[in-house]
Design a protein around this motif. Structure first.
Motif, PDB file in Angstrom:
ATOM      1  N   ALA A 167       0.836  -1.200   0.000  1.00 32.91           N
ATOM      2  CA  ALA A 167       0.000   0.000   0.000  1.00 32.91           C
ATOM      3  C   ALA A 167       0.869   1.247   0.000  1.00 32.91           C
ATOM      4  CB  ALA A 167      -0.927   0.007   1.220  1.00 32.91           C
ATOM      5  N   ALA A 168       0.633   2.101  -1.004  1.00 38.26           N
ATOM      6  CA  ALA A 168       1.355   3.369  -1.038  1.00 38.26           C
ATOM      7  C   ALA A 168       1.068   4.190   0.208  1.00 38.26           C
ATOM      8  CB  ALA A 168       0.970   4.149  -2.301  1.00 38.26           C
ATOM      9  N   TRP A 169      -0.133   4.005   0.789  1.00 38.21           N
ATOM     10  CA  TRP A 169      -0.528   4.847   1.921  1.00 38.21           C
ATOM     11  C   TRP A 169       0.125   4.425   3.242  1.00 38.21           C
ATOM     12  CZ3 TRP A 169      -3.223   1.623   5.181  1.00 38.21           C
ATOM     13  CH2 TRP A 169      -3.925   0.549   4.601  1.00 38.21           C
ATOM     14  N   LEU A 170       1.020   3.449   3.204  1.00 36.60           N
ATOM     15  CA  LEU A 170       1.808   3.141   4.387  1.00 36.60           C
ATOM     16  C   LEU A 170       3.187   3.800   4.350  1.00 36.60           C
ATOM     17  CD1 LEU A 170       0.853  -0.610   4.945  1.00 36.60           C
ATOM     18  CD2 LEU A 170       0.142   1.377   6.292  1.00 36.60           C
ATOM     19  N   GLU A 171       3.438   4.580   3.300  1.00 36.74           N
ATOM     20  CA  GLU A 171       4.687   5.337   3.202  1.00 36.74           C
ATOM     21  C   GLU A 171       4.620   6.581   4.094  1.00 36.74           C
ATOM     22  OE1 GLU A 171       7.225   4.282   1.602  1.00 36.74           O
ATOM     23  OE2 GLU A 171       6.572   3.036  -0.080  1.00 36.74           O
ATOM     24  N   VAL A 172       5.781   7.158   4.365  1.00 33.73           N
ATOM     25  CA  VAL A 172       5.826   8.432   5.079  1.00 33.73           C
ATOM     26  C   VAL A 172       5.073   9.503   4.279  1.00 33.73           C
ATOM     27  CG1 VAL A 172       7.359  10.346   5.740  1.00 33.73           C
ATOM     28  CG2 VAL A 172       7.970   7.981   6.333  1.00 33.73           C
ATOM     29  N   THR A 192      -2.119  11.105  -0.334  1.00 37.50           N
ATOM     30  CA  THR A 192      -3.385  10.378  -0.274  1.00 37.50           C
ATOM     31  C   THR A 192      -4.448  11.252   0.368  1.00 37.50           C
ATOM     32  OG1 THR A 192      -3.010   9.389   1.913  1.00 37.50           O
ATOM     33  CG2 THR A 192      -2.217   8.145   0.010  1.00 37.50           C
ATOM     34  N   PRO A 193      -5.734  11.014   0.008  1.00 35.65           N
ATOM     35  CA  PRO A 193      -6.142  10.240  -1.155  1.00 35.65           C
ATOM     36  C   PRO A 193      -5.608  10.892  -2.435  1.00 35.65           C
ATOM     37  CG  PRO A 193      -8.043  10.800   0.227  1.00 35.65           C
ATOM     38  CD  PRO A 193      -6.888  11.607   0.697  1.00 35.65           C
ATOM     39  N   SER A 194      -5.564  10.131  -3.505  1.00 38.66           N
ATOM     40  CA  SER A 194      -5.187  10.724  -4.788  1.00 38.66           C
ATOM     41  C   SER A 194      -6.350  11.597  -5.257  1.00 38.66           C
ATOM     42  CB  SER A 194      -4.874   9.631  -5.805  1.00 38.66           C
ATOM     43  OG  SER A 194      -5.894   8.655  -5.838  1.00 38.66           O
ATOM     44  N   GLU A 195      -6.034  12.818  -5.653  1.00 42.52           N
ATOM     45  CA  GLU A 195      -7.091  13.815  -5.864  1.00 42.52           C
ATOM     46  C   GLU A 195      -6.891  14.625  -7.140  1.00 42.52           C
ATOM     47  OE1 GLU A 195      -9.579  14.000  -3.829  1.00 42.52           O
ATOM     48  OE2 GLU A 195      -8.955  13.644  -1.772  1.00 42.52           O
ATOM     49  N   ASN A 196      -8.008  15.177  -7.633  1.00 44.80           N
ATOM     50  CA  ASN A 196      -8.003  16.288  -8.577  1.00 44.80           C
ATOM     51  C   ASN A 196      -8.097  17.570  -7.756  1.00 44.80           C
ATOM     52  OD1 ASN A 196      -8.423  14.972 -11.369  1.00 44.80           O
ATOM     53  ND2 ASN A 196     -10.092  14.068 -10.168  1.00 44.80           N
ATOM     54  N   MET A 197      -6.999  18.293  -7.619  1.00 47.50           N
ATOM     55  CA  MET A 197      -7.012  19.565  -6.895  1.00 47.50           C
ATOM     56  C   MET A 197      -7.249  20.699  -7.900  1.00 47.50           C
ATOM     57  SD  MET A 197      -6.467  18.451  -3.823  1.00 47.50           S
ATOM     58  CE  MET A 197      -6.674  20.113  -3.173  1.00 47.50           C
ATOM     59  N   ILE A 198      -8.195  21.575  -7.589  1.00 46.97           N
ATOM     60  CA  ILE A 198      -8.399  22.755  -8.434  1.00 46.97           C
ATOM     61  C   ILE A 198      -8.153  24.008  -7.607  1.00 46.97           C
ATOM     62  CG2 ILE A 198     -10.009  21.612  -9.998  1.00 46.97           C
ATOM     63  CD1 ILE A 198     -12.254  23.208  -8.548  1.00 46.97           C
ATOM     64  N   TRP A 199      -7.859  25.093  -8.309  1.00 46.16           N
ATOM     65  CA  TRP A 199      -7.425  26.330  -7.676  1.00 46.16           C
ATOM     66  C   TRP A 199      -7.995  27.510  -8.453  1.00 46.16           C
ATOM     67  CZ3 TRP A 199      -4.668  28.438  -3.683  1.00 46.16           C
ATOM     68  CH2 TRP A 199      -4.049  29.682  -3.868  1.00 46.16           C
TER      69      TRP A 199
END
Length: 812
Positions: A403-408, A437-444
């Motif tokens: 799981a990538a989400w167990l990384e620092v 995480t979570p992997s997201e679409n960030m808008i600004w």
């Protein structure tokens, strides 16, 4: 370190309260507005986040206690042996890396911010120990007191949106039953034609949901039983199974619920708006709960002036705006998990084959306290890839999760602390580099007129395999690091004057990296694009309407297939006539909407009957099949429907409509004029507290708000899920008017508080259910005009009277 509150001096001046608080450096003001939002004004960064933690505990103490117990794997202390597997899963899947690096990742001063936040939570907990009358009702019902927090609880991953391992098990089961080609034809995987051919070393016949028991249990909803509560509040009768399934808050995140992959966001450039200012809208969708998962807060201190929503257990703001820009998010579904299958040594099950030899699992014994049974020890096991979820000694197999989400740096949403202080698009993009995480679409959108989109998340690099099926853990399927953040897709100031996302496949054409293959159907984004590409200048009111939009594009595509068909009876003809003269809007008052939604469900059932045998339908319920795929199959019928596909398709359409008529008659009666879509027997929202099924009727009435009618479904912009009782959706919404911030709008259902005795427990549910918003005011002068109560937190010093006379610097 626990910070105790000193003896409390409550000085009543109307709606004002003062608390002497050990652990503060300077006085802090907390102004609560008419909608329950706390506006926190502090003189130091430490005090700002201390006060945020204190205030979150003041409003959401029981929710925080459940969060703490889920994160630490101590729920069995309250609920007994049925909660043990969830506790084991929580500790198995917890972050075990270096905490110094972990806390430093989220902000340059992350350790101090998170520590101050925890100190604030604990300060309020200590206050309830001194003054038990401050404990909200749920603690009295269970006969417990809250436990103290640590930074490890804040950075826990237990509440993250992770789903790929579940999909791998499901896909492997389908491949076993249907074969690779038929499974790929059934699933809506893209881009390209991903490989669904299992490695020969993986026996798909052995893949079952049992492998994920601990994984799923660690994320399951919290639901108490009568035996868990004190006699004073306990219900006398036992709930039946139907009630058990209906009454649950703190819901599990179900992988087959389209609402969970159902958020929307968009940003519009100033040259496309009536005011000339950019507009940004976001409505993230999660499970519907009481109290809400999201929580509004306004933080003002040196270097900080940010308002928006996040989760009450996290410092900072996940979605919102500062004085320079606004941001929002939706899920960008990167595949961040892989299930590894190992051959274990028949002579030593703690060894697994890797390369040409055997490697030993690392064993960590953990002690769990189980209510009614005392202590028990469970050995947690780990391979080089991650925690061992399941062992099959009969077949000499073990299964572990990479799981990538167990990384620092992968605690969900915490990297938004960096975004909170971004002043430009460049600074925002730099902050996004830390959001894993979570992997997201960030808008600004910012005051300089820029709008932008940046995909974020740790994306594993897989060479020569797609990550859609479990793979051998023998060394042939290793990740080769993670995709550099700068190679994730992004856009700035597009020529069309707007950008947005709705979890659809938005990878740029020819994008060279395999991010993931499971996306939401495109209907919500298509409707957003339809409205925003209208060519007219757009106003704030248009944003409100679009977030609440319930036009169904699937209905608009499917109903023309009914034209010209002859039903077998007059009753079905009446339903057909209503559908073919309908405007395709799933309005709560619409009769045609009730007929359409019921018809669509029966259509999916019929398609499942034709395309899948019974065993496969138990793995992938037909109603969870991609609606886009169903529309494609029905619009262009092929030989799977029979030798005359068009005639078979037409018969299927009419038969499903007839079944819908029968169902609605049974549920709602003979009179079709009473078949309104939004009613308690059909589409509604009824929130149930985690204690709801365990308590007597009088207590339950205090915990559970009344049901409200709803419209929409999982395919409309106003995504209300495909369940009759709305299971997921946008409890929280933001519409930001960039540069004219006090005109911004928001929602949060059911309310800001988790205390049933608070006026803000469910006061926002009624307006929310009617599509109404509240003003999101952030200027000091504006906040003071709508202030309902004021709390002064005062440090324990030698000159408290002098301190309290002056407000925090720069706040007036």
């Amino acid at each position: 370190m626990v910070f105790l509150l000193a003896a409390v001096s409550n000085i009543s001046r109307g709606a004002e309260e003062q608390l002497l608080t050990q652990g503060l450096d300077q006085p802090v003001e907390i102004l609560r507005d008419s909608w329950g939002i706390a506006h926190i004004y502090a003189r130091t960064e430490h005090d700002l986040f201390f006060a945020q933690g204190f205030n979150a505990a003041r409003d959401r103490l029981f929710q925080l206690e459940l969060w703490r117990r889920q994160a630490t794997g101590t729920m069995a202390e309250l609920r007994g042996p049925e909660a043990l597997q969830g506790d084991v899963g929580a500790r198995l899947l917890k972050f075990r890396g270096e905490m110094t690096k972990e806390l430093a990742h989220y902000h340059p001063r992350g350790a101090g911010i998170i520590t101050a936040f925890v100190e604030g939570i604990n300060a309020y907990i200590d206050l309830t120990i001194r003054e038990p009358e401050r404990l909200p009702l749920p603690f009295l019902i269970l006969g417990i007191t809250p436990g103290h927090w640590t930074p490890e609880v804040v950075v826990s991953r237990h509440n993250g949106l992770f789903r790929n391992a579940t999909q791998e098990v499901q896909f492997a089961q389908l491949v076993h039953l249907l074969g690779s080609d038929r499974t790929r034809a059934l699933l809506n995987l893209h881009p390209g034609q991903p490989d669904l051919i299992p490695d020969k070393a993986v026996d798909t016949a052995l893949i079952s949901r049992d492998i994920l028991e601990r994984y799923a249990a660690s994320r399951a909803g919290v639901q108490f039983a009568p035996k868990d509560v004190t006699p004073e509040f306990r219900r006398d009768d036992l709930p039946d199974e139907e009630e058990l399934s209906a009454t649950s808050s703190f819901l599990p995140e179900l992988e087959n619920d389209p609402g969970l992959l159902g958020s929307n966001n968009w940003a519009i450039a100033g040259n496309r708006t009536l005011s000339g200012r950019p507009l940004l809208a976001n409505d993230p969708h999660r499970s519907m709960q009481i109290p809400s998962l999201r929580y509004w807060v306004h933080l003002v201190g040196p270097g900080w002036d940010v308002i928006g929503g996040g989760e009450p257990a996290l410092p900072g703001v996940s979605i919102g705006h500062n004085r320079r820009g606004a941001w929002g998010l939706t899920i960008f579904p990167i595949d961040q998990e892989d299930l590894y299958v190992y051959e274990t040594n028949p002579n030593n099950p703690l060894q697994y084959r890797y390369g040409d030899g055997w490697e030993s699992m690392r064993v960590v014994p953990e002690i769990f306290t189980v209510k009614g049974e005392g202590e028990t020890t469970v050995d947690l096991k780990f391979t080089r890839h991650g925690p061992v979820l399941y062992e099959d000694p009969e077949h000499h197999r073990a299964y572990a999760l990479r799981a990538a989400w167990l990384e620092v740096g992968t605690a969900p949403y915490l990297a938004s602390l960096r975004m909170n202080q971004a002043a430009t698009w460049e600074e925002f993009r730099e902050a996004c580099r830390y959001s894993f995480t979570p992997s997201e679409n960030m808008i600004w959108a910012d005051v300089d007129g820029h709008i932008g989109w940046q995909a974020v998340g740790l994306a594993p690099i897989r060479r020569g395999w797609d990550g859609l099926l479990p793979v051998p853990g023998d060394g042939r399927y290793e990740w080769e690091g993670y995709l550099p953040a700068e190679e994730l897709p992004h856009r700035i100031d597009p020529p069309e004057g707007w950008l947005g996302s709705a979890n659809q496949d938005n990878l740029p054409p020819g994008y060279p990296h395999a991010i993931g293959f499971v996306w939401a159907d495109p209907f919500r984004f298509a409707r957003v694009a339809e409205v925003l590409n209208s060519g007219r200048l757009l106003a704030l009111g248009d944003m409100v309407q679009l977030q609440q939009d319930e036009l169904s594009i699937p209905a608009r595509l499917l109903i023309p297939l009914l034209r010209g068909l002859e039903p077998k009876d007059d009753r079905t003809r009446q339903g057909l006539d209503r559908l073919t003269s309908w405007d395709f809007v799933l309005d709560r008052d619409s009769i045609a909407a009730a007929i359409y939604v019921t018809w669509e469900k029966h259509l999916k059932d019929a398609v499942g009957q034709r395309f899948m045998h019974e065993e496969a339908r138990s793995v992938l319920p037909p109603r969870s099949i991609s609606t886009q795929k169903v529309i494609q199959w029905l619009t262009s019928p092929d030989g799977r429907l029979g030798p005359d596909p068009v005639a078979e398709r037409d018969a299927l359409l009419i038969d499903a409509l007839q079944q819908a008529q029968v169902e609605l008659t049974q549920r709602l009666g003979e009179d079709m004029s009473h078949w309104n879509y939004g009613q308690s027997q059909l589409k509604h929202i009824h929130l149930f507290h985690a204690l709801s099924e365990a308590v007597d009727d009088a207590t339950r009435a205090r915990l559970d708000p009344e049901p409200r009618p709803r419209g929409g479904n999982g395919s409309t912009v106003n995504n209300t899920s495909d369940a009759d009782n709305q299971a997921s959706g946008a409890s929280f919404r933001l519409i930001a008017v960039v540069g004219d911030w006090d005109r911004s709008l928001g929602t949060n259902a059911p309310g800001q508080s988790g205390d049933p005795s608070s006026p803000h427990y469910d006061d926002l549910l009624g307006p929310w259910s009617q599509g109404r918003t509240f003003p999101v005011i952030s200027s000091r002068s504006g906040v003071e005009k709508v202030t309902e109560t004021i709390l002064h937190l005062l440090p324990v010093t030698g000159d408290t009277q002098t301190d309290q006379a002056q407000p925090p610097d720069g706040t007036r």
